[in-house]
Design a protein around this motif. Structure first.
Motif, PDB file in Angstrom:
ATOM      1  N   SER A 199      -6.636   3.897   1.202  1.00 10.47           N
ATOM      2  CA  SER A 199      -5.580   4.381   1.640  1.00 10.47           C
ATOM      3  C   SER A 199      -4.353   3.287   1.884  1.00 10.47           C
ATOM      4  N   VAL A 200      -3.181   3.723   2.089  1.00 11.90           N
ATOM      5  CA  VAL A 200      -2.078   2.470   2.130  1.00 11.90           C
ATOM      6  C   VAL A 200      -1.697   2.538   3.699  1.00 11.90           C
ATOM      7  N   PHE A 201      -1.677   1.412   4.274  1.00 13.27           N
ATOM      8  CA  PHE A 201      -1.187   1.335   5.454  1.00 13.27           C
ATOM      9  C   PHE A 201      -0.046   0.089   5.418  1.00 13.27           C
ATOM     10  N   ILE A 202       0.661  -0.100   6.535  1.00 13.76           N
ATOM     11  CA  ILE A 202       1.696  -1.105   6.722  1.00 13.76           C
ATOM     12  C   ILE A 202       1.324  -2.348   7.638  1.00 13.76           C
ATOM     13  N   PRO A 228       2.010   4.765   7.674  1.00 14.93           N
ATOM     14  CA  PRO A 228       3.394   5.003   7.549  1.00 14.93           C
ATOM     15  C   PRO A 228       3.700   6.526   7.816  1.00 14.93           C
ATOM     16  N   LYS A 229       4.789   6.452   8.434  1.00 21.55           N
ATOM     17  CA  LYS A 229       5.178   7.867   8.869  1.00 21.55           C
ATOM     18  C   LYS A 229       6.459   8.501   7.789  1.00 21.55           C
ATOM     19  N   PRO A 230       6.253  10.000   7.677  1.00 19.33           N
ATOM     20  CA  PRO A 230       7.481  10.368   6.566  1.00 19.33           C
ATOM     21  C   PRO A 230       8.676  10.349   7.522  1.00 19.33           C
ATOM     22  N   PRO A 231       9.783  10.330   6.696  1.00 20.89           N
ATOM     23  CA  PRO A 231      11.121  10.257   7.432  1.00 20.89           C
ATOM     24  C   PRO A 231      11.230  11.525   8.380  1.00 20.89           C
TER      25      PRO A 231
END
Length: 47
Positions: A2-5, A35-38
Motif C-alpha cells: 500500500s502507498v501512504f504519505i 492519502p485522501k482523494p480530492p
C-alpha cells in the motif's frame, strides 16, 4: 503493498502489511497517513 504519505517530510512510503514494515525511507519516520482523494465541492447558485 500500500502507498501512504509520511507526515513529517511528505514523501510516499511503500508499506508492506504482510511483514509489518512501516518506515519512511527518506526521513526514517514511522508516522504515516493514507492519502485522501480530492473532495468535490458543491456549487450553489447565487440568489
Amino acid at each position: 503493498m500500500s502507498v501512504f504519505i509520511c507526515v513529517f517530510c511528505g514523501a510516499e512510503v511503500d508499506v508492506d502489511l504482510e511483514r509489518n514494515l512501516i518506515q519512511c525511507a527518506k526521513c526514517g519516520s514511522r508516522v504515516v497517513m493514507k492519502p485522501k482523494p480530492p473532495a468535490l465541492k458543491k456549487r450553489v447558485k447565487a440568489i
